[in-house]
Design an enzyme around this catalytic site. Sequence first.
Site, PDB file in Angstrom:
ATOM      1  N   SER A 195       2.549  28.777 -16.320  1.00 36.86           N
ATOM      2  CA  SER A 195       3.762  28.058 -16.752  1.00 36.86           C
ATOM      3  C   SER A 195       5.009  28.488 -15.974  1.00 36.86           C
ATOM      4  O   SER A 195       6.066  28.742 -16.567  1.00 36.86           O
ATOM      5  CB  SER A 195       3.979  28.207 -18.263  1.00 36.86           C
ATOM      6  N   ASN A 233      11.876  24.450 -20.424  1.00 33.37           N
ATOM      7  CA  ASN A 233      12.178  24.395 -21.857  1.00 33.37           C
ATOM      8  C   ASN A 233      13.487  23.660 -22.164  1.00 33.37           C
ATOM      9  O   ASN A 233      13.732  23.278 -23.311  1.00 33.37           O
ATOM     10  CB  ASN A 233      12.225  25.810 -22.471  1.00 33.37           C
ATOM     11  N   ARG A 291      -2.561  29.786 -18.644  1.00 34.69           N
ATOM     12  CA  ARG A 291      -1.797  29.270 -17.504  1.00 34.69           C
ATOM     13  C   ARG A 291      -0.538  30.103 -17.319  1.00 34.69           C
ATOM     14  O   ARG A 291      -0.109  30.831 -18.202  1.00 34.69           O
ATOM     15  CB  ARG A 291      -1.475  27.788 -17.666  1.00 34.69           C
ATOM     16  N   ASP A 293       4.070  33.102 -26.196  1.00 33.74           N
ATOM     17  CA  ASP A 293       3.783  31.705 -26.535  1.00 33.74           C
ATOM     18  C   ASP A 293       3.178  31.583 -27.931  1.00 33.74           C
ATOM     19  O   ASP A 293       2.578  32.523 -28.442  1.00 33.74           O
ATOM     20  CB  ASP A 293       2.816  31.131 -25.480  1.00 33.74           C
ATOM     21  N   GLY A 294       3.346  30.411 -28.521  1.00 34.34           N
ATOM     22  CA  GLY A 294       2.677  30.099 -29.785  1.00 34.34           C
ATOM     23  C   GLY A 294       3.560  30.213 -31.024  1.00 34.34           C
ATOM     24  O   GLY A 294       3.050  30.165 -32.145  1.00 34.34           O
ATOM     25  N   ASN A 295       4.867  30.320 -30.837  1.00 33.90           N
ATOM     26  CA  ASN A 295       5.761  30.395 -31.999  1.00 33.90           C
ATOM     27  C   ASN A 295       5.669  29.127 -32.850  1.00 33.90           C
ATOM     28  O   ASN A 295       5.617  29.188 -34.074  1.00 33.90           O
ATOM     29  CB  ASN A 295       7.222  30.554 -31.542  1.00 33.90           C
ATOM     30  N   GLY A 296       5.658  27.987 -32.153  1.00 31.25           N
ATOM     31  CA  GLY A 296       5.610  26.703 -32.860  1.00 31.25           C
ATOM     32  C   GLY A 296       4.307  26.541 -33.623  1.00 31.25           C
ATOM     33  O   GLY A 296       4.294  26.133 -34.794  1.00 31.25           O
ATOM     34  N   ARG A 297       3.195  26.908 -32.978  1.00 32.09           N
ATOM     35  CA  ARG A 297       1.896  26.779 -33.637  1.00 32.09           C
ATOM     36  C   ARG A 297       1.794  27.693 -34.851  1.00 32.09           C
ATOM     37  O   ARG A 297       1.277  27.321 -35.890  1.00 32.09           O
ATOM     38  CB  ARG A 297       0.760  27.092 -32.649  1.00 32.09           C
TER      39      ARG A 297
HETATM   40  C1  IPE Z   1       6.183  29.201 -21.474  1.00 35.54           C
HETATM   41  O1  IPE Z   1       5.752  28.647 -22.662  1.00 35.54           O
HETATM   42  C2  IPE Z   1       7.639  29.524 -21.569  1.00 35.54           C
HETATM   43  C3  IPE Z   1       7.993  30.628 -22.463  1.00 35.54           C
HETATM   44  C4  IPE Z   1       7.152  31.372 -23.136  1.00 35.54           C
HETATM   45  C5  IPE Z   1       9.386  30.905 -22.567  1.00 35.54           C
HETATM   46  P1  IPE Z   1       5.686  27.062 -22.879  1.00 35.54           P
HETATM   47  O2  IPE Z   1       5.187  26.849 -24.261  1.00 35.54           O
HETATM   48  O3  IPE Z   1       6.995  26.456 -22.537  1.00 35.54           O
HETATM   49  O4  IPE Z   1       4.615  26.627 -21.773  1.00 35.54           O
HETATM   50  P2  IPE Z   1       3.668  25.364 -21.703  1.00 35.54           P
HETATM   51  O5  IPE Z   1       4.546  24.165 -21.863  1.00 35.54           O
HETATM   52  O6  IPE Z   1       2.694  25.477 -22.819  1.00 35.54           O
HETATM   53  O7  IPE Z   1       3.007  25.478 -20.382  1.00 35.54           O
HETATM   54  C1  IPE Z   2       7.097  30.120 -27.237  1.00 38.24           C
HETATM   55  O1  IPE Z   2       6.598  29.408 -28.307  1.00 38.24           O
HETATM   56  C2  IPE Z   2       8.598  30.213 -27.249  1.00 38.24           C
HETATM   57  C3  IPE Z   2       9.271  29.413 -26.217  1.00 38.24           C
HETATM   58  C4  IPE Z   2       8.664  28.739 -25.280  1.00 38.24           C
HETATM   59  C5  IPE Z   2      10.712  29.385 -26.244  1.00 38.24           C
HETATM   60  P1  IPE Z   2       6.461  27.826 -28.281  1.00 38.24           P
HETATM   61  O2  IPE Z   2       7.704  27.232 -28.838  1.00 38.24           O
HETATM   62  O3  IPE Z   2       6.102  27.354 -26.917  1.00 38.24           O
HETATM   63  O4  IPE Z   2       5.261  27.600 -29.286  1.00 38.24           O
HETATM   64  P2  IPE Z   2       4.066  26.547 -29.158  1.00 38.24           P
HETATM   65  O5  IPE Z   2       3.458  26.722 -27.795  1.00 38.24           O
HETATM   66  O6  IPE Z   2       4.676  25.198 -29.338  1.00 38.24           O
HETATM   67  O7  IPE Z   2       3.131  26.912 -30.254  1.00 38.24           O
HETATM   68 MG    MG Z   3       4.318  27.035 -25.986  1.00 42.68          MG
END
Ligand code: IPE
Ligand code: IPE
Ligand code: MG
Length: 241
Positions: A196, A68, A194, A20-24
Amino acid sequence: MKKGSGDEPVVPRSVAVIMDGNGRWAKRAGFERIRGHERGIDAVRTTVTECARLGVEALVLYAFSEENWQRPQREINLLFGLLERFLVEERDTLMQNRVRLLHSGRRARLSPKVLRLLDETVALTAANTGMRLSLAISYGGRQELLDAMQQLARRVQKGELAPEAIDEAALRSALYQPDLPDPDLLIRTAGEMRISNFLLWQVSYAEIHVSDVCWPEFGAEQLAAAFRDYGRRVRKFGKVL
Ligand code: IPE
Ligand code: IPE
Ligand code: MG
């Protein structure tokens, strides 16, 4: 029970990771979200090769959840484009590390191209005897349990299975990857605490390690820290030690 002495890392038999956290990470660096997913591939490669090198038997990586699918179509397309590339470009790495690839999840919504590349890579690596790596794609823990229950119900309907014979082993046999051991350690990055919808059945007794770094920054050092943390855990499985 697995208990390390002091700060020694203990290598779990089975590891699951919520990446998690690629977007951030991308946002903080001033990039578009997709750049975070791109950089995340490097972290996948490091984690896979490190886990294989250290002797982990099974690794499940949460790459795309059933939930997702609700993300913007453009992000979904870019993510699956990256996955398609990964499934081709990482074949050498998988073979060199004797990793056997598997898929955990539903196939219904995956494109024919993704399915073809996935099936080809699964077939190519099928005889590898090293670590098993399952990619959780279009995966949901609740959906997995629903799919398992439907499968068992069909067997009951056909007269192959008595309702009383539905025990833990029967349910397990209907999961997506019934032969994978339950995760001993569940790692989640980006500080989120969490589940998820990940591996709901399988994580019953997993130790949970939350890493504060975002997934693109997760490397060998963070993995070692997770294994040190795991080494300090006392696993009781409900018993009195
Ligand atoms: C969980 O991450 C799914 C994956 C890492 C593939 P999310 O970013 O989708 O989870 P939430 O929405 O924060 O619970
Ligand atoms: C996890 O990073 C990758 C996937 C869920 C596919 P996110 O895309 O959820 O990154 P955040 O949580 O928005 O930082
Ligand atoms: Mg995420």
